[in-house]
Design a protein around this motif. Structure first.
Motif, PDB file in Angstrom:
ATOM      1  N   MET A   1       0.821  -1.200   0.000  1.00 39.31           N
ATOM      2  CA  MET A   1       0.000   0.000   0.000  1.00 39.31           C
ATOM      3  C   MET A   1       0.860   1.256   0.000  1.00 39.31           C
ATOM      4  SD  MET A   1      -3.059   0.880  -0.097  1.00 39.31           S
ATOM      5  CE  MET A   1      -4.325   1.962   0.372  1.00 39.31           C
ATOM      6  N   ARG A   2       1.945   1.206   0.770  1.00 39.49           N
ATOM      7  CA  ARG A   2       2.836   2.356   0.861  1.00 39.49           C
ATOM      8  C   ARG A   2       3.486   2.655  -0.492  1.00 39.49           C
ATOM      9  NH1 ARG A   2       7.772   2.448   5.140  1.00 39.49           N
ATOM     10  NH2 ARG A   2       8.810   4.248   4.281  1.00 39.49           N
ATOM     11  N   ASN A   3       3.874   1.588  -1.205  1.00 43.34           N
ATOM     12  CA  ASN A   3       4.486   1.771  -2.516  1.00 43.34           C
ATOM     13  C   ASN A   3       3.490   2.315  -3.530  1.00 43.34           C
ATOM     14  OD1 ASN A   3       7.006   0.922  -1.703  1.00 43.34           O
ATOM     15  ND2 ASN A   3       6.591  -1.229  -2.197  1.00 43.34           N
ATOM     16  N   LEU A   4       2.225   1.919  -3.405  1.00 38.97           N
ATOM     17  CA  LEU A   4       1.193   2.434  -4.301  1.00 38.97           C
ATOM     18  C   LEU A   4       1.007   3.935  -4.094  1.00 38.97           C
ATOM     19  CD1 LEU A   4      -1.016   1.945  -6.388  1.00 38.97           C
ATOM     20  CD2 LEU A   4      -2.576   1.477  -4.493  1.00 38.97           C
ATOM     21  N   LYS A   5       1.014   4.386  -2.842  1.00 41.51           N
ATOM     22  CA  LYS A   5       0.880   5.815  -2.555  1.00 41.51           C
ATOM     23  C   LYS A   5       2.052   6.594  -3.135  1.00 41.51           C
ATOM     24  CE  LYS A   5      -1.879   5.574   1.640  1.00 41.51           C
ATOM     25  NZ  LYS A   5      -1.925   5.862   3.078  1.00 41.51           N
ATOM     26  N   ARG A   6       3.253   6.040  -2.981  1.00 40.73           N
ATOM     27  CA  ARG A   6       4.436   6.699  -3.552  1.00 40.73           C
ATOM     28  C   ARG A   6       4.346   6.771  -5.068  1.00 40.73           C
ATOM     29  NH1 ARG A   6       9.720   4.563  -0.201  1.00 40.73           N
ATOM     30  NH2 ARG A   6       9.154   5.574   1.751  1.00 40.73           N
ATOM     31  N   LEU A   7       3.921   5.680  -5.678  1.00 42.72           N
ATOM     32  CA  LEU A   7       3.785   5.652  -7.131  1.00 42.72           C
ATOM     33  C   LEU A   7       2.771   6.692  -7.598  1.00 42.72           C
ATOM     34  CD1 LEU A   7       4.413   4.330  -9.876  1.00 42.72           C
ATOM     35  CD2 LEU A   7       2.529   2.753  -9.406  1.00 42.72           C
ATOM     36  N   LEU A   8       1.631   6.760  -6.911  1.00 40.97           N
ATOM     37  CA  LEU A   8       0.614   7.755  -7.280  1.00 40.97           C
ATOM     38  C   LEU A   8       1.133   9.178  -7.089  1.00 40.97           C
ATOM     39  CD1 LEU A   8      -2.623   6.112  -5.872  1.00 40.97           C
ATOM     40  CD2 LEU A   8      -1.927   6.335  -8.260  1.00 40.97           C
ATOM     41  N   LEU A   9       1.896   9.405  -6.040  1.00 36.25           N
ATOM     42  CA  LEU A   9       2.471  10.726  -5.812  1.00 36.25           C
ATOM     43  C   LEU A   9       3.460  11.084  -6.915  1.00 36.25           C
ATOM     44  CD1 LEU A   9       2.798  13.219  -4.012  1.00 36.25           C
ATOM     45  CD2 LEU A   9       4.615  11.984  -2.822  1.00 36.25           C
ATOM     46  N   VAL A  10       4.306  10.136  -7.283  1.00 36.78           N
ATOM     47  CA  VAL A  10       5.282  10.379  -8.356  1.00 36.78           C
ATOM     48  C   VAL A  10       4.561  10.659  -9.668  1.00 36.78           C
ATOM     49  CG1 VAL A  10       7.057   9.270  -9.767  1.00 36.78           C
ATOM     50  CG2 VAL A  10       7.161   9.111  -7.284  1.00 36.78           C
ATOM     51  N   LEU A  11       3.528   9.894  -9.968  1.00 33.31           N
ATOM     52  CA  LEU A  11       2.766  10.117 -11.202  1.00 33.31           C
ATOM     53  C   LEU A  11       2.083  11.482 -11.195  1.00 33.31           C
ATOM     54  CD1 LEU A  11       1.182   6.605 -11.802  1.00 33.31           C
ATOM     55  CD2 LEU A  11       3.032   7.692 -13.088  1.00 33.31           C
ATOM     56  N   PHE A  12       1.543  11.885 -10.046  1.00 35.15           N
ATOM     57  CA  PHE A  12       0.892  13.186  -9.942  1.00 35.15           C
ATOM     58  C   PHE A  12       1.898  14.314 -10.145  1.00 35.15           C
ATOM     59  CE2 PHE A  12      -0.457  16.842  -7.365  1.00 35.15           C
ATOM     60  CZ  PHE A  12      -1.642  17.144  -8.026  1.00 35.15           C
ATOM     61  N   VAL A  13       3.056  14.204  -9.510  1.00 36.34           N
ATOM     62  CA  VAL A  13       4.095  15.238  -9.656  1.00 36.34           C
ATOM     63  C   VAL A  13       4.570  15.304 -11.102  1.00 36.34           C
ATOM     64  CG1 VAL A  13       6.457  15.859  -8.996  1.00 36.34           C
ATOM     65  CG2 VAL A  13       4.802  15.180  -7.249  1.00 36.34           C
TER      66      VAL A  13
END
Length: 80
Positions: A1-13
């Motif tokens: 779950m933590r990696n998914l949040k990071r991935l979504l944050l990176v994609l958003f940025v």
């Protein structure tokens, strides 16, 4: 779950960076601003808009902190 949040944050940025880059590339026309007789040097529209955005992003939190500190001071004075 933590990696998914990071991935979504990176994609958003990355998406925001892409939109900013497209905005800058599409708005290269130079404009000169005049305010109360003072004229600024001619700069691309994108530079002026991005500087205004960054100033707004800086001023908003500063005003919020000022208001919070004032309210905290008033609360302290009224409780004494």
């Amino acid at each position: 779950m933590r990696n998914l949040k990071r991935l979504l944050l990176v994609l958003f940025v990355m998406a925001v960076a892409a939109v900013v880059l497209l905005f800058v590339l599409e708005n290269q026309q130079s404009v000169a601003l005049v305010l109360f007789g003072w004229s600024a040097p001619a700069l691309p529209v994108a530079v002026i808009v991005l500087v205004a955005l960054l100033l707004g992003l800086a001023v908003g939190p500063l005003l919020g902190m000022y208001i919070a500190l004032r309210a905290k001071g008033r609360a302290r004075r009224s409780s004494v």
